[in-house]
Design a protein around this motif. Structure first.
Motif, PDB file in Angstrom:
ATOM      1  N   LEU A 167     -53.806  52.822  -2.137  1.00 44.89           N
ATOM      2  CA  LEU A 167     -52.101  52.438  -1.052  1.00 44.89           C
ATOM      3  C   LEU A 167     -51.068  53.436  -1.818  1.00 44.89           C
ATOM      4  O   LEU A 167     -50.289  53.154  -1.132  1.00 44.89           O
ATOM      5  CB  LEU A 167     -52.353  50.628  -0.765  1.00 44.89           C
ATOM      6  CG  LEU A 167     -52.977  49.957  -0.138  1.00 44.89           C
ATOM      7  CD1 LEU A 167     -52.563  48.664  -0.225  1.00 44.89           C
ATOM      8  CD2 LEU A 167     -53.430  50.454   1.243  1.00 44.89           C
ATOM      9  N   PHE A 168     -51.015  52.864  -2.365  1.00 49.85           N
ATOM     10  CA  PHE A 168     -50.099  53.836  -3.873  1.00 49.85           C
ATOM     11  C   PHE A 168     -49.625  55.437  -3.687  1.00 49.85           C
ATOM     12  O   PHE A 168     -48.814  55.568  -3.123  1.00 49.85           O
ATOM     13  CB  PHE A 168     -49.894  53.542  -5.452  1.00 49.85           C
ATOM     14  CG  PHE A 168     -49.686  52.262  -5.391  1.00 49.85           C
ATOM     15  CD1 PHE A 168     -48.606  51.199  -4.624  1.00 49.85           C
ATOM     16  CD2 PHE A 168     -50.361  51.829  -6.494  1.00 49.85           C
ATOM     17  CE1 PHE A 168     -48.340  50.007  -4.762  1.00 49.85           C
ATOM     18  CE2 PHE A 168     -49.808  50.627  -7.283  1.00 49.85           C
ATOM     19  CZ  PHE A 168     -48.718  49.461  -6.272  1.00 49.85           C
ATOM     20  N   LEU A 174     -47.419  45.607 -15.637  1.00 48.46           N
ATOM     21  CA  LEU A 174     -47.965  46.689 -15.374  1.00 48.46           C
ATOM     22  C   LEU A 174     -48.380  46.654 -14.015  1.00 48.46           C
ATOM     23  O   LEU A 174     -47.994  47.890 -13.088  1.00 48.46           O
ATOM     24  CB  LEU A 174     -48.970  47.930 -16.303  1.00 48.46           C
ATOM     25  CG  LEU A 174     -48.684  47.928 -17.615  1.00 48.46           C
ATOM     26  CD1 LEU A 174     -49.426  48.715 -17.954  1.00 48.46           C
ATOM     27  CD2 LEU A 174     -47.748  48.239 -17.444  1.00 48.46           C
ATOM     28  N   VAL A 175     -48.931  45.975 -12.849  1.00 45.23           N
ATOM     29  CA  VAL A 175     -49.931  46.281 -12.029  1.00 45.23           C
ATOM     30  C   VAL A 175     -48.389  45.511 -11.151  1.00 45.23           C
ATOM     31  O   VAL A 175     -48.035  46.074  -9.837  1.00 45.23           O
ATOM     32  CB  VAL A 175     -51.352  45.574 -11.582  1.00 45.23           C
ATOM     33  CG1 VAL A 175     -50.786  45.558  -9.931  1.00 45.23           C
ATOM     34  CG2 VAL A 175     -52.199  46.192 -12.437  1.00 45.23           C
ATOM     35  N   LEU A 176     -48.058  44.480 -11.888  1.00 43.10           N
ATOM     36  CA  LEU A 176     -46.901  43.851 -11.052  1.00 43.10           C
ATOM     37  C   LEU A 176     -45.485  44.847 -10.613  1.00 43.10           C
ATOM     38  O   LEU A 176     -45.187  44.922  -9.779  1.00 43.10           O
ATOM     39  CB  LEU A 176     -46.488  42.560 -12.183  1.00 43.10           C
ATOM     40  CG  LEU A 176     -47.391  41.687 -11.992  1.00 43.10           C
ATOM     41  CD1 LEU A 176     -46.570  40.430 -12.499  1.00 43.10           C
ATOM     42  CD2 LEU A 176     -48.096  40.961 -10.432  1.00 43.10           C
ATOM     43  N   LEU A 177     -45.213  45.617 -11.531  1.00 45.28           N
ATOM     44  CA  LEU A 177     -44.679  46.517 -11.876  1.00 45.28           C
ATOM     45  C   LEU A 177     -44.795  47.268 -10.987  1.00 45.28           C
ATOM     46  O   LEU A 177     -43.340  48.130 -10.183  1.00 45.28           O
ATOM     47  CB  LEU A 177     -43.715  47.142 -13.074  1.00 45.28           C
ATOM     48  CG  LEU A 177     -43.020  48.673 -13.541  1.00 45.28           C
ATOM     49  CD1 LEU A 177     -41.594  47.768 -13.166  1.00 45.28           C
ATOM     50  CD2 LEU A 177     -43.382  49.500 -14.596  1.00 45.28           C
ATOM     51  N   GLU A 178     -45.665  47.886 -10.603  1.00 42.03           N
ATOM     52  CA  GLU A 178     -45.769  49.177  -9.752  1.00 42.03           C
ATOM     53  C   GLU A 178     -45.889  48.525  -8.139  1.00 42.03           C
ATOM     54  O   GLU A 178     -45.637  49.199  -7.250  1.00 42.03           O
ATOM     55  CB  GLU A 178     -47.592  49.339  -9.984  1.00 42.03           C
ATOM     56  CG  GLU A 178     -47.815  50.008 -10.692  1.00 42.03           C
ATOM     57  CD  GLU A 178     -49.520  50.437 -10.650  1.00 42.03           C
ATOM     58  OE1 GLU A 178     -49.713  51.822 -11.051  1.00 42.03           O
ATOM     59  OE2 GLU A 178     -50.125  49.589 -11.039  1.00 42.03           O
ATOM     60  N   ILE A 179     -45.568  46.848  -8.082  1.00 40.62           N
ATOM     61  CA  ILE A 179     -45.849  46.700  -6.703  1.00 40.62           C
ATOM     62  C   ILE A 179     -44.197  46.298  -6.487  1.00 40.62           C
ATOM     63  O   ILE A 179     -44.098  46.314  -5.536  1.00 40.62           O
ATOM     64  CB  ILE A 179     -46.727  45.240  -6.855  1.00 40.62           C
ATOM     65  CG1 ILE A 179     -48.103  45.165  -6.747  1.00 40.62           C
ATOM     66  CG2 ILE A 179     -46.047  44.599  -5.079  1.00 40.62           C
ATOM     67  CD1 ILE A 179     -48.848  43.997  -7.207  1.00 40.62           C
ATOM     68  N   GLY A 180     -43.832  45.576  -7.146  1.00 40.86           N
ATOM     69  CA  GLY A 180     -42.165  45.572  -7.116  1.00 40.86           C
ATOM     70  C   GLY A 180     -41.428  46.843  -6.307  1.00 40.86           C
ATOM     71  O   GLY A 180     -40.647  47.040  -6.209  1.00 40.86           O
ATOM     72  N   LEU A 181     -41.794  48.313  -7.194  1.00 40.39           N
ATOM     73  CA  LEU A 181     -41.271  49.270  -6.994  1.00 40.39           C
ATOM     74  C   LEU A 181     -41.706  49.792  -5.764  1.00 40.39           C
ATOM     75  O   LEU A 181     -40.960  51.355  -5.447  1.00 40.39           O
ATOM     76  CB  LEU A 181     -41.135  49.985  -8.027  1.00 40.39           C
ATOM     77  CG  LEU A 181     -40.097  49.479  -9.734  1.00 40.39           C
ATOM     78  CD1 LEU A 181     -39.997  51.035 -10.467  1.00 40.39           C
ATOM     79  CD2 LEU A 181     -39.009  49.670  -9.214  1.00 40.39           C
ATOM     80  N   TRP A 182     -42.714  49.262  -5.607  1.00 38.82           N
ATOM     81  CA  TRP A 182     -43.783  49.736  -5.220  1.00 38.82           C
ATOM     82  C   TRP A 182     -43.772  51.712  -5.570  1.00 38.82           C
ATOM     83  O   TRP A 182     -44.286  52.834  -4.705  1.00 38.82           O
ATOM     84  CB  TRP A 182     -43.731  49.950  -3.370  1.00 38.82           C
ATOM     85  CG  TRP A 182     -44.539  50.697  -2.773  1.00 38.82           C
ATOM     86  CD1 TRP A 182     -45.099  51.620  -1.675  1.00 38.82           C
ATOM     87  CD2 TRP A 182     -46.068  49.480  -2.533  1.00 38.82           C
ATOM     88  NE1 TRP A 182     -45.791  51.763  -0.942  1.00 38.82           N
ATOM     89  CE2 TRP A 182     -46.708  50.878  -1.449  1.00 38.82           C
ATOM     90  CE3 TRP A 182     -46.097  48.593  -2.964  1.00 38.82           C
ATOM     91  CZ2 TRP A 182     -48.409  49.865  -1.056  1.00 38.82           C
ATOM     92  CZ3 TRP A 182     -47.809  48.858  -2.110  1.00 38.82           C
ATOM     93  CH2 TRP A 182     -48.522  48.741  -2.078  1.00 38.82           C
ATOM     94  N   ASN A 183     -44.129  51.948  -6.321  1.00 38.72           N
ATOM     95  CA  ASN A 183     -44.738  53.463  -7.249  1.00 38.72           C
ATOM     96  C   ASN A 183     -45.893  53.358  -8.333  1.00 38.72           C
ATOM     97  O   ASN A 183     -45.388  52.488  -9.039  1.00 38.72           O
ATOM     98  CB  ASN A 183     -42.999  53.589  -7.966  1.00 38.72           C
ATOM     99  CG  ASN A 183     -42.660  54.795  -8.536  1.00 38.72           C
ATOM    100  OD1 ASN A 183     -43.240  56.016  -7.530  1.00 38.72           O
ATOM    101  ND2 ASN A 183     -42.446  55.441  -8.767  1.00 38.72           N
ATOM    102  N   PRO A 184     -46.655  53.674  -7.779  1.00 40.22           N
ATOM    103  CA  PRO A 184     -47.738  54.131  -9.329  1.00 40.22           C
ATOM    104  C   PRO A 184     -46.929  54.448 -10.924  1.00 40.22           C
ATOM    105  O   PRO A 184     -46.089  55.662 -10.450  1.00 40.22           O
ATOM    106  CB  PRO A 184     -48.474  54.729  -8.849  1.00 40.22           C
ATOM    107  CG  PRO A 184     -47.791  55.887  -7.899  1.00 40.22           C
ATOM    108  CD  PRO A 184     -46.968  55.397  -7.427  1.00 40.22           C
TER     109      PRO A 184
END
Length: 402
Positions: free
Chosen positions: A162-163, A313-323
Motif C-alpha cells: 500500500l505504501f 518502525l511500522v507505526l512510524l510508517e503508518i503515521g507519516l504514510w511513508n515507507p
C-alpha cells in the motif's frame, strides 16, 4: 530463512505428535502472479502518474514479498491459502536443536483459533516439507469473514504494498485518500496484537510492514454523515463508472504473518536468522545481530523490546504514510544510524500528521525508553511500560477517532 537441517526435517515431520496437518507439497499450487489490472486493481484515469520516485533503491525494493498465494487441495476442492516458506540450511544439523525449533514452530502455528485471533494471526492449514526445494512451507487459510464485492476470491495485499501504490495520504489526481482514523485504528490494532502475543510469553521476531496483510478490495466506499459514497462504482445505474467520488484505502482487519521465527519468551534457545532480505534488515533492533545461538556468545539474544522497536518502525510508517526505505538509506546506513536519524529527523513530523500522543508512543518504542535505555530489560517490566506508554495512549486515540 535458515532454520533446520534438511536431513532432520523428514524425521521430524514423520514423528510429529502435533495435530497440525502435515501436507504433501504437491497439494499446494502456487498461483501465477498477475498485474494490478488483472487482479481487478483500482481504476486510474488515463494519464495519471502512478510511478514512485524512480530512484534505483526504490525500484529494487518494489517487488518484495515475504509470502506467496496458492491453493490447497483438500476435500476435493481448492482452498485459497497464503504461503510462507522457510529455507532449510545445512548449518543447523544438530538433531536436538532442530527438534526443539520444529516443536516451537508447531506450537505457535497450532495455537487454537481463539488464541491466535487475539494477536491477529491467520489459521494455519498445515505445513509441508519440499525436499527438492529444501524448504518448509507454512500455509494459512484466508479469514472466514473476508469478502470481495466482485464475488471473486478477495485480494491479498500487504502494508508495504500500500505504501508503494498510494504514495501520499491524499492523492487528488487519483481521487484516493488514506483515512486518518483508519491509520490510528490500524496502529492500535497492531500494537495490541504484539502485546497479546507477548502476554502469552511468545516473541514474534519478524515484525515489518511486509508482514501485515489485508484481505478484500484495496479501496472501499466511505461514509460521511448519512451519505454513502461508492467511488469508482456505477452509482447512477447508467453503465458508467462515476469517478468523481473519492475512494478510501482499505486498512480494515489487518493480520500478522511471519511467525516462523517466533519462540517462547522464556526459551534458552533461538532460531538463527531473520530473512536475509535487505528490505527487512532495518526493522531489526540495532543491538540484535540476528543470531543468538549458544555457539555465538557475543551475539545479543532477542528481547521483548526488540519486537516493540520493529513495531515502532511500522507505526512510524503508518503515521507519516511513508515507507522506511523513503526515510533512510537502508543499504548503506548502520542500524544504529537508522534509529538516530528516525528519532531526530522523522518522529517530530508525526506531531503534524497524527498528533503528539502518537509521536510520543513511537518515540517510546524506538528510543530505548521501554528498557530504560538498557538498564532494566526484564520482559515483564518492558511489557508493562509498553502497555502504559504506548498501547494505552494509542487505545485512547483510537477511541477518540472511532
Amino acid at each position: 530463512m535458515l532454520l533446520l537441517s534438511a536431513e532432520n526435517v523428514s524425521k521430524l515431520m514423520a514423528s510429529s505428535q502435533s495435530a497440525l496437518p502435515k501436507l504433501h507439497p504437491q497439494s499446494v499450487t502456487r498461483l501465477a502472479s498477475s498485474s494490478t489490472e488483472e487482479e481487478g486493481g483500482d481504476d486510474v484515469s488515463e494519464g495519471d502518474d502512478q510511478s514512485l520516485d524512480s530512484t534505483e533503491e526504490i525500484e529494487d525494493l518494489g517487488d518484495i514479498h515475504t509470502y506467496w498465494l496458492g491453493t490447497l487441495a483438500e476435500n476435493k476442492s481448492e482452498t485459497p491459502v497464503v504461503v510462507e516458506e522457510m529455507e532449510i540450511g545445512p548449518d543447523f544439523n544438530d538433531v536436538a536443536r532442530s527438534e526443539i525449533l520444529f516443536q516451537s514452530l508447531e506450537q505457535v502455528l497450532g495455537l487454537r483459533s481463539e488464541l491466535a485471533s487475539k494477536f491477529r494471526a491467520l489459521s494455519c492449514a498445515g505445513i509441508y516439507h519440499d525436499i527438492d526445494r529444501r524448504a518448509i512451507g507454512l500455509t494459512y487459510r484466508y479469514p472466514e469473514k473476508c469478502a470481495s464485492t466482485s464475488g471473486k476470491q478477495p485480494r491479498v495485499f500487504d502494508l508495504a504494498e500500500l505504501f508503494r501504490e498510494y504514495t501520499n495520504p491524499i492523492e487528488f489526481h487519483r481521487n484516493i485518500f488514506v483515512g486518518l482514523d483508519d491509520r490510528i485504528q490500524l496502529a492500535h490494532e497492531l500494537a495490541a496484537a504484539v502485546f497479546e502475543f507477548h502476554k502469552m510469553d511468545w516473541l514474534h521476531k519478524n515484525i515489518s510492514s511486509y508482514n501485515v496483510l489485508f484481505f478484500g478490495e484495496k479501496t472501499t466506499s466511505y461514509r460521511v454523515g448519512t451519505e454513502v459514497y461508492t467511488g469508482g462504482t456505477d452509482i447512477d445505474g447508467d453503465g458508467d463508472i462515476d469517478k468523481s467520488c473519492p475512494r478510501k484505502v482499505n486498512l480494515k482487519q489487518p493480520f500478522l504473518i511471519g511467525f516462523s521465527h517466533s519462540r517462547p519468551g522464556s526459551a534458552d534457545y533461538s532460531n538463527k536468522m531473520h530473512s536475509a532480505d535487505e528490505a527487512l534488515f532495518p526493522y531489526r533492533h540495532p543491538d540484535y545481530s540476528g543470531a543468538d545461538a549458544a555457539d555465538l556468545p557475543t551475539a545479543s539474544g532477542f528481547l521483548a523490546e526488540y519486537d516493540y522497536y520493529s513495531l515502532g518502525l511500522v507505526l512510524l510508517e503508518i503515521g507519516l504514510w511513508n515507507p522506511l526505505w523513503h526515510m533512510v538509506r537502508i543499504r548503506t546506513m548502520a542500524k544504529s544510524k537508522i534509529r538516530d536519524t528516525l528519532c531526530r529527523t522523522w518522529i517530530p513530523f508525526l506531531a503534524s500528521t497524527v498528533g503528539e500522543t502518537f509521536a510520543k508512543a513511537v518515540d517510546t518504542c524506538l528510543s530505548g525508553r521501554l528498557s530504560r535505555f538498557g538498564r532494566a530489560p526484564e520482559k515483564d517490566k518492558v511489557d508493562e511500560r509498553f502497555e502504559r506508554l504506548v498501547l494505552g495512549p494509542l487505545h485512547n486515540l483510537a477511541m477518540g477517532h472511532s
